[in-house]
Design an enzyme around this catalytic site. Structure first.
Site, PDB file in Angstrom:
ATOM      1  N   ASN A   1      -3.629   5.651  -7.202  1.00 64.03           N
ATOM      2  CA  ASN A   1      -3.703   4.592  -6.203  1.00 64.03           C
ATOM      3  C   ASN A   1      -3.625   3.235  -6.729  1.00 64.03           C
ATOM      4  O   ASN A   1      -4.506   3.052  -7.612  1.00 64.03           O
ATOM      5  CB  ASN A   1      -4.935   4.917  -5.119  1.00 64.03           C
TER       6      ASN A   1
ATOM      7  N   TYR B   1       4.471   0.594  -3.007  1.00 68.18           N
ATOM      8  CA  TYR B   1       4.065   0.370  -4.523  1.00 68.18           C
ATOM      9  C   TYR B   1       5.146  -0.550  -5.054  1.00 68.18           C
ATOM     10  O   TYR B   1       5.554  -0.521  -6.338  1.00 68.18           O
ATOM     11  CB  TYR B   1       4.016   1.659  -5.412  1.00 68.18           C
TER      12      TYR B   1
ATOM     13  N   HIS C   1     -11.005   2.548  -0.586  1.00 71.61           N
ATOM     14  CA  HIS C   1     -10.918   1.973   0.729  1.00 71.61           C
ATOM     15  C   HIS C   1     -11.927   0.519   0.844  1.00 71.61           C
ATOM     16  O   HIS C   1     -12.823   0.522   1.361  1.00 71.61           O
ATOM     17  CB  HIS C   1     -11.792   2.991   1.534  1.00 71.61           C
TER      18      HIS C   1
ATOM     19  N   SER D   1      -5.466   6.201  13.475  1.00 66.54           N
ATOM     20  CA  SER D   1      -6.534   6.982  14.140  1.00 66.54           C
ATOM     21  C   SER D   1      -6.741   8.180  12.860  1.00 66.54           C
ATOM     22  O   SER D   1      -5.851   8.491  12.514  1.00 66.54           O
ATOM     23  CB  SER D   1      -6.209   7.758  15.493  1.00 66.54           C
ATOM     24  N   GLN D   2      -8.022   8.416  12.588  1.00 64.74           N
ATOM     25  CA  GLN D   2      -8.401   9.534  11.794  1.00 64.74           C
ATOM     26  C   GLN D   2      -8.356  10.858  12.183  1.00 64.74           C
ATOM     27  O   GLN D   2      -8.035  10.951  13.456  1.00 64.74           O
ATOM     28  CB  GLN D   2      -9.522   9.132  11.242  1.00 64.74           C
TER      29      GLN D   2
ATOM     30  N   HIS E   1       0.885  -1.172  -0.218  1.00 65.78           N
ATOM     31  CA  HIS E   1       0.054   0.067   0.054  1.00 65.78           C
ATOM     32  C   HIS E   1       0.829   1.395   0.188  1.00 65.78           C
ATOM     33  O   HIS E   1       0.569   2.343  -0.676  1.00 65.78           O
ATOM     34  CB  HIS E   1      -0.928  -0.113   1.194  1.00 65.78           C
TER      35      HIS E   1
HETATM   36  N1  LIG Z   1      -1.900   4.333 -10.281  1.00 60.89           N
HETATM   37  C1  LIG Z   1      -1.224   5.393  -9.993  1.00 60.89           C
HETATM   38  N2  LIG Z   1      -0.950   6.289 -10.891  1.00 60.89           N
HETATM   39  C2  LIG Z   1      -0.101   7.242 -10.841  1.00 60.89           C
HETATM   40  N3  LIG Z   1       0.218   7.708  -9.419  1.00 60.89           N
HETATM   41  C3  LIG Z   1       0.160   6.826  -8.573  1.00 60.89           C
HETATM   42  C4  LIG Z   1      -0.888   5.646  -8.813  1.00 60.89           C
HETATM   43  N4  LIG Z   1      -0.905   5.112  -7.489  1.00 60.89           N
HETATM   44  C5  LIG Z   1      -0.236   5.792  -6.635  1.00 60.89           C
HETATM   45  N5  LIG Z   1       0.378   6.823  -7.147  1.00 60.89           N
HETATM   46  C6  LIG Z   1       1.026   7.870  -6.647  1.00 60.89           C
HETATM   47  O1  LIG Z   1       2.014   7.357  -5.560  1.00 60.89           O
HETATM   48  C7  LIG Z   1       1.830   8.248  -4.389  1.00 60.89           C
HETATM   49  C8  LIG Z   1       1.638   7.691  -3.227  1.00 60.89           C
HETATM   50  O2  LIG Z   1       0.294   6.998  -3.371  1.00 60.89           O
HETATM   51  P1  LIG Z   1      -0.589   7.172  -1.916  1.00 60.89           P
HETATM   52  O3  LIG Z   1       0.344   6.092  -1.013  1.00 60.89           O
HETATM   53  O4  LIG Z   1      -2.029   6.471  -2.410  1.00 60.89           O
HETATM   54  O5  LIG Z   1      -0.599   8.435  -1.296  1.00 60.89           O
HETATM   55  P2  LIG Z   1      -1.152   8.667  -0.030  1.00 60.89           P
HETATM   56  O6  LIG Z   1      -0.167   8.141   0.999  1.00 60.89           O
HETATM   57  O7  LIG Z   1      -1.430  10.093   0.047  1.00 60.89           O
HETATM   58  O8  LIG Z   1      -2.240   7.864   0.080  1.00 60.89           O
HETATM   59  C9  LIG Z   1       0.645   9.310  -4.575  1.00 60.89           C
HETATM   60  O9  LIG Z   1       1.414  10.392  -5.142  1.00 60.89           O
HETATM   61  C10 LIG Z   1      -0.039   8.580  -5.909  1.00 60.89           C
HETATM   62  O10 LIG Z   1      -0.402   9.779  -6.701  1.00 60.89           O
END
Ligand SMILES: Nc1ncnc2c1ncn2[C@@H]1O[C@H](COP(=O)(O)OP(=O)(O)O)[C@@H](O)[C@H]1O
Ligand SMILES: [Mg+2]
Lengths: 735, 236, 82, 82
Positions: free
Chosen positions: A526, A46, A89, A307-308, A43
């Site tokens: 995401n 990536y 989510h 926690s939110q 998560h």
């Molecule tokens: N499918 C995707 N395409 C482009 N960028 C992505 C994708 N998935 C994640 N990112 C980028 O990777 C970074 C980390 O994502 P994420 O963990 O969801 O952010 P956050 O921690 O704010 O929730 C973010 O800037 C998000 O835009």
């Protein structure tokens, strides 16, 4: 002593553990291990998707911020920028639909206002199992109430979204939420921890033992032991978040802080280490100072709590007091819990002892990147093969059945539970191809849409990826907007399975190609993997959110017919494509065949024609053809007209009648136009080498369609409307 | 040089208000009225001629909508102001606060379908002899949106009777023709009540959002009637 | 037979409503209130069912319908008629 | 000291939530449930206050804050510590 079992609990492999030891030059303690388990989870890191996400075009002259921050930012001129992002989510919404969805909204909102933007719109993309099962009904009811409860309370309009139903989502509902905010280009904030000794302030809700392991839970496939994996789901507090939103935006109007980061999944851990890593600095905090909701929380728990409604702020030394004053005004505490250091380390103290001492680089940027194996899926060849289906006798009957399929039917039951008007900017309400938002005091307006047909992606991943983007753009062009930026949420199964990974790389390839043709940057998104239960994965589900600009809101067009006696014109070509259609699904229970194909260049020309005609003010209405095909597009154009104007259509294409009516061939738009403007439109079409055909006229109370001089559909609009309108309310009616 | 402006609106901001700016903007930009915000913690009404309690979720609508906001310092001033005959308009959550405060009779229950409802509704103007509606005609039908979860008006029979005898019901949910029935009564309110006024005629509460129906762009301008009436009232 | 079932968040779960109510009561000067938790109460009228069955069925109902075991706990009692 | 306050609609006010729960339970086959009423429960932790004061202050709080007398009634009890 860290053993195999502990590693498993933390979803870390032995190799990953060895890498950690090597990176920090010793064995981590349990709190440190917890920190790695969060930051190295799928998560947050990536690790499985990175190499593929690289294919996305992410630059462009208007891009202020691409992927890598909380949200993407696009310059829309006149000193303004749009800040937008989509988040999933899914797992929490399955476990506790109401709170899971509600906290999903809370999370994406923080991603937006943490950058200095005031959120002005939410959209939600939902996928559920068939409503014939009461479990699925309960999930949908809970999810929609949850989004409604949070968004309405905090006062951000939920202006659009989409809902699809498919068996594959029965145990794996998908809840993706998109948020867009507006910021001044000179008042944008980032997650930075700069300036040695600058205070680190904790603001918002107290920390409890919420969703510990939540982030890693979101990265573990459910199995028989679902019960065990269930964490205590968080309860959202939209009221607290509203105060947080107002307080943060007020602080940002003044020159008081150097950086700010929301605490989403991975809470304190993620915010402290990311802010430091992005600034090449370090942070030291003392957990004894962290506001806590529960007694005797361990450093492990405090660092991993989810926690939110919490944020982390790095303030300017001398401004700390003023920041506190502003938060106090909103009945919130801003508590200093540490400060910025020069060493690039995350240091955490508790009860006078150092419990964490890690190089931020290792936590944030040195997670292994995986090039996972991928293989052509065994199901595909078979699924793409479609034996000819018998031609129906009674097309009125077929149309009614399609109108009453949940995926096609009207979604007002959902969006009227959302306050989609608060902030009074919503010029085009939910129900149209895209939602349009007025920008206060400007001629320009924003259009937003969110799309993704997973059946296409299942039967032809690369095409599915292309179509998701193409259709979103088509929706924008139908209201008069040209696309300026894309965000995406990729919902897939277990990436450790080669066939899933293949779907993933194909879909991304498709999305990337389409974005290049339309010349729009992807500014973020995401990835949600492990959407499977007992080995059953969801269909590959790309959800594409695209933001567009209408240069002059006066040129905004809506899908409903406007007056009797207008010509109905089809822009684009009818083809004999029936695979992957809602028609096959709802009439023959078939989810097979090849998905409709798409020529991106042709698609682009069709959209350009539509936009040109609108800017010249000659169109009365425009609606794109998608699920349900030509017949459904016509039906909706009648339904969405104020007086339910009917139409009489005459089709001459020499193809199967069912394919003609219900096939989902791409690159088609139905427009209505006053007769004196027909010539002009056809000329514009010729200039662009786009096919445009007058296929009928608006008027009457009936939806009437002829094919090759034979009447095949003739149904009163009011009657057809009932099937479309009453399907979903019918399912949820309280007897 | 000092400009004298006789007319001034005060829009109260509670924690959780979310139609405060919508209302403020409409008054300032569309009606070009001098408009100020009033902060819930203050005791100062800033000499406002008309106080508006905007929509939203004051204190998250926790406990009951309006139940906590009614204790705000500013509300003690608003109460006094109202008792002295000052004009007070409560919209949606503002209406709920006025009920909790006892400036208006009755209470709100959850919508009959137990769902939040955001949609345009039609309202029949029942009483055009109020400072808030005098620009309208009796029986006139207005198209204005609602957005609430607890807008199901309830009051004991004696109160309802009283409301009727004193002609205190200002708006009722209806269809486009002003017909009133179960179906048009979207949230289940007793007698389809959408808005009421106090006996004295200076405090009105309504669930629908006139500020969301004051610009053509948003599908209706019928909400202007309320604000224009107030302006007219005060100017005279 | 009259049954009363109380459903409330587990102690470890945040209770925003309770917190807000507590805050309100404090500002009203009731400082002696250290904590507030808000929950739901259900009163059921039962007919044609034995005490034994009740013992079995009420926990079942509470667990399946009235409360979500992930975040909520419940307790119940039989009300003696007055 | 732990106090429990129950707030529910007066009988004259109909309670759609309760009705919905009842309906849901019926469709699940719990036909023996004749009626359901849903209300709120508040659990308060008090400190530094005498029993006498409590007798006075709790009804006051309930009436002024926790319940809306127009539609709701309340009852309360002191919980004995286990
Ligand atoms: N499918 C995707 N395409 C482009 N960028 C992505 C994708 N998935 C994640 N990112 C980028 O990777 C970074 C980390 O994502 P994420 O963990 O969801 O952010 P956050 O921690 O704010 O929730 C973010 O800037 C998000 O835009
Ligand atoms: Mg974030």
């Amino acid at each position: 002593m860290i053993d195999k079992k502990i590693l498993e609990e933390h979803n870390l492999t032995v190799e990953e553990y060895e890498r950690i030891v090597q990176l920090i030059g010793r064995e981590p303690n349990i709190t440190e291990l917890g920190i790695f388990s969060l930051m190295w989870s799928e998560h947050c890191s990536y690790k499985s998707s990175k190499i593929h996400l690289k294919k996305f075009p992410t630059s462009g002259k208007n891009v202020i911020q691409g992927p890598g921050e909380n949200a993407g930012i696009i310059d829309i001129g006149e000193g303004l920028a749009v800040v937008f992002k989509i988040e999933s989510h899914n797992h929490p919404s399955f476990i506790e639909p109401f709170q899971g969805a509600a906290t999903g909204v809370g999370g994406i909102l923080r991603d937006i206002f943490t950058m200095g933007a005031r959120p002005i719109a939410l959209l939600d993309s939902l996928r559920f199992g068939p409503l014939t099962k009461s479990k699925n009904k309960a999930i949908m009811d809970g999810v929609v109430s949850g989004i409604s409860a949070y968004g309405n309370s905090i006062g951000i309009p939920t202006v659009g979204g989409d809902v699809y139903f498919n068996q594959c989502y029965s145990m794996n509902p998908l809840v993706n939420v998109f948020c867009l905010g507006i910021a001044k280009t000179d008042k944008i904030f980032y997650a930075r921890a700069e300036g040695e000794k600058n205070p680190v302030l904790y603001v918002g809700a107290k920390t409890g033992r919420d969703g510990i392991h939540g982030a890693t839970m979101a990265s573990a496939e459910f199995g028989e032991d679902l019960e065990e994996k269930r964490p205590n789901v968080q309860v959202g507090d939209p009221f607290k978040e509203k105060l947080l939103l107002e307080a943060c935006l007020e602080v940002m109007t003044k020159d008081l802080i150097v950086g700010i980061q929301d605490m989403g999944a991975a809470g304190l851990t993620c915010s402290t280490s990311e802010m430091a890593a992005k600034s090449g600095s370090g942070i030291i905090i003392d957990l004894d100072l962290v506001p806590q909701r529960e007694e005797g929380m361990t450093p492990y728990e405090i660092m991993l709590s989810e926690s939110q409604e919490r944020m982390l702020i790095v303030a300017k030394k001398e401004k700390e007091e003023e920041v506190k004053r502003i938060f106090a005004k909103w009945d919130l505490d801003a508590v200093p819990i540490g400060y910025v250091t020069k060493r690039e380390k995350l240091q955490v103290k508790s009860k006078g002892e150092t419990v964490v001492d890690l190089p931020v680089e290792a936590i944030v940027n040195l997670c292994p990147v995986y090039k996972r194996e991928n293989r052509f899926p065994s199901y595909l060849k078979k699924a793409q093969k479609l034996d000819p289906v018998p031609l129906p006798e009674n097309y009125n009957h077929i149309l009614k059945k399609i109108l009453s399929s949940a995926t096609i039917a009207d979604k007002e039951w959902v969006y009227r539970q959302y306050d989609h008007m608060v902030q009074t900017n919503t010029a085009l309400l939910p129900g149209a191809d895209a939602s349009v938002l007025r920008i206060e005091g400007k001629r320009k307006a924003l259009a937003i849409t969110i799309d993704g047909n997973s059946l296409y992606a299942y039967l032809d991943p690369i095409t599915g990826g292309k179509i998701a983007v193409a259709e979103a753009c088509r929706n924008l062009s139908c209201v008069g907007a040209h696309p300026v930026g894309v965000t995406n949420c990729l919902n897939f199964g277990n990436p450790e399975k080669p066939e899933i990974m293949w779907q993933f790389k194909e879909v991304i390839e498709g999305i990337a190609q389409a974005c290049k043709v339309f010349n729009i940057p992807i500014t973020g998104g995401n990835v949600s993997f492990y959407n499977e239960t007992e080995g059953e994965a969801v269909y590959p589900t790309p959800v594409i959110g695209i933001v567009g600009i209408i240069e002059d809101i006066a040129h905004m067009i809506s899908p409903g017919f406007k007056e009797k006696g207008n010509a109905v014109v089809l822009i684009g070509k009818n083809k004999q494509e029936i695979g992957a259609s809602e028609y096959l699904k709802s009439i023959f229970k078939l989810e097979r065949g090849l998905s409709p194909q798409i020529d991106l260049e042709e698609e682009k020309k069709v959209q350009e024609l539509c936009l040109e005609a609108m800017s010249q003010g000659i169109l009365q209405s425009a609606h794109d053809i998608s699920e349900g095909g030509l017949a459904l597009c016509l039906a909706e154009s009648c339904f969405l007209s104020r007086q339910k104007i009917g139409c009489c259509i005459d089709l001459k294409d020499p193809i199967r009648t069912d394919a003609l009516l219900f096939g989902e061939s791409q690159s088609r738009i139905i427009v209505s136009i006053r007769s004196q403007n027909i010539e002009h439109l056809l000329i514009l079409a010729q200039e662009r080498k786009v096919k445009a055909t007058v296929i009928g006229e608006t008027g009457g109370e009936g939806l009437i369609i002829h094919h090759l001089n034979k009447e095949i559909i003739n149904i009163p609009v009011e009657e057809a409307y009932k099937f479309w309108k009453e399907t979903i309310p019918g399912v949820f009616k309280i007897k | 040089m000092r400009v004298w402006i006789t007319l001034k609106f005060g829009v109260v901001i509670f924690p959780g208000s979310n139609c405060d700016y919508d209302t403020y903007n409409v008054l300032r930009d569309i009606f070009e009225q001098k408009t100020v915000f009033l902060w819930h913690k203050d005791h100062d009404l800033k000499k406002a001629d008309c106080v508006i309690l905007p929509g939203g979720f004051s204190y998250g609508d926790y406990l009951r909508s309006g139940a906590i906001a009614k204790f705000s310092p500013i509300m003690q001033e608003v109460k006094e102001f109202a008792l002295k005959g000052g004009l007070v308009l409560g919209i949606c959550n503002g209406f709920q606060i006025l009920l909790e405060l006892g400036l208006l009779p009755g209470a709100m229950l959850r919508n009959k379908n137990l769902k939040f409802l955001c949609q345009f509704v039609h309202l029949k103007l029942e009483n055009e002899r109020t400072p808030f509606t005098l620009k309208g005609k009796k029986g006139q039908v207005l198209k204005i949106p609602i957005a609430h979860y607890e807008g199901n008006y309830f009051a004991p029979p004696d109160i309802i009777r009283e409301l009727k005898t004193n002609n205190q019901v200002v708006f009722r949910y209806s269809d486009t023709q002003g017909r009133i029935n179960e179906e048009t009564n979207v949230n289940g309110s007793l007698d389809s009540i959408a808005g009421i006024i106090n006996k004295k005629g200076n405090v009105m509460g309504m669930m629908p959002h006139p500020e969301r129906a004051s610009e053509e762009l948003f599908g209706s301008e019928d909400g202007r009637l309320v604000f224009e009436s107030i302006v007219k009232t005060i100017e005279n | 037979m009259k049954i009363r079932i109380l459903v409330s968040y587990k102690d470890s779960v945040l209770d925003p409503q309770g917190q807000t109510v507590k805050y309100a009561l404090h500002t009203l000067g009731y400082g002696f209130i250290k904590d507030v938790r808000q929950g739901k109460v259900f009163e059921l009228d039962l007919e044609g069912i034995s005490k034994e069955e009740v013992e079995k069925v009420i926990p079942e109902i509470s667990d399946k319908v009235l409360a979500n075991p992930i975040i909520e706990k419940f307790s119940w009692e039989i009300l003696k008629k007055k």
